[in-house]
Design a protein around this motif. Structure first.
Motif, short mmCIF file in Angstrom:
data_model
loop_
_atom_site.label_atom_id
_atom_site.label_comp_id
_atom_site.label_asym_id
_atom_site.label_seq_id
_atom_site.Cartn_x
_atom_site.Cartn_y
_atom_site.Cartn_z
N GLY A 68 24.49 47.32 55.64
CA GLY A 68 24.00 46.18 56.41
C GLY A 68 24.03 46.45 57.90
N ILE A 69 24.28 45.41 58.68
CA ILE A 69 24.30 45.50 60.15
C ILE A 69 25.75 45.53 60.62
N LEU A 84 23.76 60.82 59.26
CA LEU A 84 23.90 59.67 60.14
C LEU A 84 22.90 59.92 61.27
N ILE A 85 21.80 59.21 61.27
CA ILE A 85 20.76 59.45 62.27
C ILE A 85 20.96 58.50 63.45
N ASP A 86 21.18 59.09 64.62
CA ASP A 86 21.32 58.32 65.86
C ASP A 86 19.97 58.31 66.56
N TYR A 131 23.41 55.99 57.22
CA TYR A 131 23.21 54.88 58.12
C TYR A 131 22.70 55.38 59.46
N VAL A 132 22.49 54.44 60.38
CA VAL A 132 21.81 54.73 61.64
C VAL A 132 22.65 54.20 62.81
N HIS A 133 22.69 54.96 63.89
CA HIS A 133 23.30 54.51 65.14
C HIS A 133 22.23 54.07 66.13
N VAL A 134 22.54 53.03 66.88
CA VAL A 134 21.71 52.58 67.99
C VAL A 134 22.63 52.41 69.19
N VAL A 192 22.79 49.96 59.71
CA VAL A 192 22.46 50.20 61.12
C VAL A 192 23.62 49.67 61.95
N LEU A 193 24.07 50.46 62.92
CA LEU A 193 25.26 50.11 63.68
C LEU A 193 25.00 50.23 65.18
#
Length: 481
Positions: free
Chosen positions: A4-5, A173-175, A204-207, A245-246
């Motif tokens: 999730g978020i 982990l894709i940033d 998951y994804v980094h922003v 997504v984080l």
């Protein structure tokens, strides 16, 4: 596995994170947690059913040496304590030197890029296999941001990541902020990277936010998320519905409502991306990584300089990227084949060690820049490393800027430019204070007494004298020869 978020949990914003609505999970820097107990805030979050993922920063899986068993054990202990579904780390090297190069050990205090070459991939894959064997849960690895590019790279970022996944089964982990950083700093197209990497492997994804200065993008994690970074997130979201997504923030923390606004922007961006195009979901199981070719031989160690090596019976055969095959060496049984491959793998590690040590030494010790690097960019990276050291030491030893006042930063920068870090930030703080005391600083006697007491409480019964320091320097010089 749906996450999730989420948001990066940091002690400075622990209360805000607990109060934010709609938070499904958090990520905590693994090295900032103890092995046997958790901060109260994380305990409360876990009791609410919020997943906590430990995010490592110190393994250096892209480094020339095999992963340190103690660091792996510590990361495994934190994973067990948290009951996490996975742990994450970085595709980077963080230290160099030491016995393999017969040179002083150096710590970057930062994530540095590995070259996208077959040699570097060999080393990384074997290190990943070792880490996977030592961890109680799956591992995911993050692409990093880079100010500098290695000369002679053989693969794009997407190709490098795809090969890594194919050979190890590791998740990604894709940033997206790092993809944007590499677009600005290295001219790499984020869309091409997303097209080439296996999006089904994304855990998951980094922003995160950053800032552009003098044509260079700095991935600071201390500024708001920008529109270009959200655009890269939209590109990714048009290809796959990421399991999680984080939002990352590590410094200059804004009010809780600003964090909530950035989380809303992430949700809106993902919703729009999914509406515009059907997404392929990335939550399915990955195929297992290739099995070792012989007893004690990691598959990641079998590929050398762009060729795949296999053991068949009593023969070691290499297949080049062009498809040609050749017998590398006849072997007497699998054990001899393993020894042959082990020698080749160690040669690859030795080459990596020399290259990484030369680069890190140029960045932190002022040695000549290795051939093929952009000297201006090396200067930018070097100054960024020194500035980060000053900032982190001020965090781990807040008494130092309090004692030294406005003179702290200038004094630390002067110290750091001539003294590379070799044993972490806490040791760095002690060495900095030691140097000041030896030089009779600070000039104010009351401040000097406070600094002396601070040093005594943490390092020794009494501050070092000049003669002791000189003797230590002589011994270090002799050992380093």
């Amino acid at each position: 596995m749906e996450l999730g978020i989420g948001i990066g949990w940091r002690p400075e914003i622990a209360d805000a994170v607990e109060a934010l609505p709609g938070i499904d999970w958090v990520e905590a820097v693994a090295e900032n947690l103890c092995d046997d107990h958790l901060p109260d805030s994380l305990v409360r979050l876990r009791e609410r059913g919020v997943t906590v993922v430990p995010h490592g920063v110190s393994l250096g899986l892209g480094g020339a040496d095999r992963p340190d068993p103690g660091r792996l054990a510590a990361l495994a202990a934190r994973a067990t304590l948290l009951g996490t579904p996975l742990v994450t780390e970085h595709i980077a090297f963080v230290r160099a030197g030491g016995p393999r190069t017969a040179s002083p050990a150096l710590e970057a205090g930062h994530l540095l890029p590995v070259p996208r070459t077959w040699d570097a991939l060999d080393v990384l894959c074997e290190n990943v296999r070792i880490a996977q064997d030592a961890l109680p849960v799956p591992l995911a690895l993050e692409n990093i941001a880079a100010l500098i590019a290695w000369p002679g790279e053989e693969l794009t970022e997407g190709q490098f990541l795809a090969e890594l996944v194919a050979r190890t089964g590791v998740r990604l982990l894709i940033d997206v902020a790092n993809l944007h950083t590499n677009h600005v700093n290295r001219g790499e197209d984020p869309a091409r990277a997303l097209d080439e990497l296996p999006v089904e492997a994304i855990a998951y994804v980094h922003v995160a936010g950053g800032v552009e200065k003098d044509g260079v993008w700095h991935d600071t994690h201390a500024h708001p998320v920008t529109r270009p970074v959200l655009d890269v997130l939209a590109e990714l979201g048009s290809r796959v519905d990421p399991p999680g997504v984080l939002l990352e923030r590590d410094d200059h923390f804004p009010p809780a409502e600003e964090l909530a606004g950035e989380l809303t922007a992430i949700r809106v961006t993902l919703a729009a991306a999914h509406k515009d195009g059907p997404a392929r979901r990335g939550t399915g199981p990955l195929p297992a990584g290739p099995a070792p070719a012989g007893p004690g031989v990691h598959a990641g160690a079998l590929r050398t300089t762009g060729a795949a090596a296999t053991v068949t019976g009593s023969t070691v055969t290499e297949t080049t990227a062009a498809g040609a095959t050749a017998v590398v060496a006849p072997a007497v049984g699998a054990a001899a084949a393993a020894r042959t491959l082990g020698v080749r793998a160690d040669a690859v590690r030795d080459r990596a060690a020399v290259a990484q040590t030369a680069l890190l030494s140029a960045l932190v010790a002022g040695t000549p820049a290795p051939e093929g690097f952009d000297h201006r960019r090396l200067g930018v990276q070097s100054r960024a490393l020194v500035a980060k050291r000053a900032d982190v030491v001020a965090k781990v030893a807040p008494e130092l800027p309090e004692i030294l006042g406005d003179g702290y930063r200038g004094a630390f920068l002067a110290y750091a430019r001539t003294r590379p870090m070799s044993a972490g930030y806490r040791r760095d703080a002690l060495d900095f204070a030691e140097q000041l005391l030896i030089a009779g600083r600070p000039a104010d006697s009351a401040a000097r007494r406070r600094l002396t007491l601070w040093w005594q409480e943490r390092a020794a019964a009494r501050p070092p004298r000049r003669a002791a320091r000189l003797a230590r320097a002589v011994r270090s010089a002799l050992v380093g020869r």
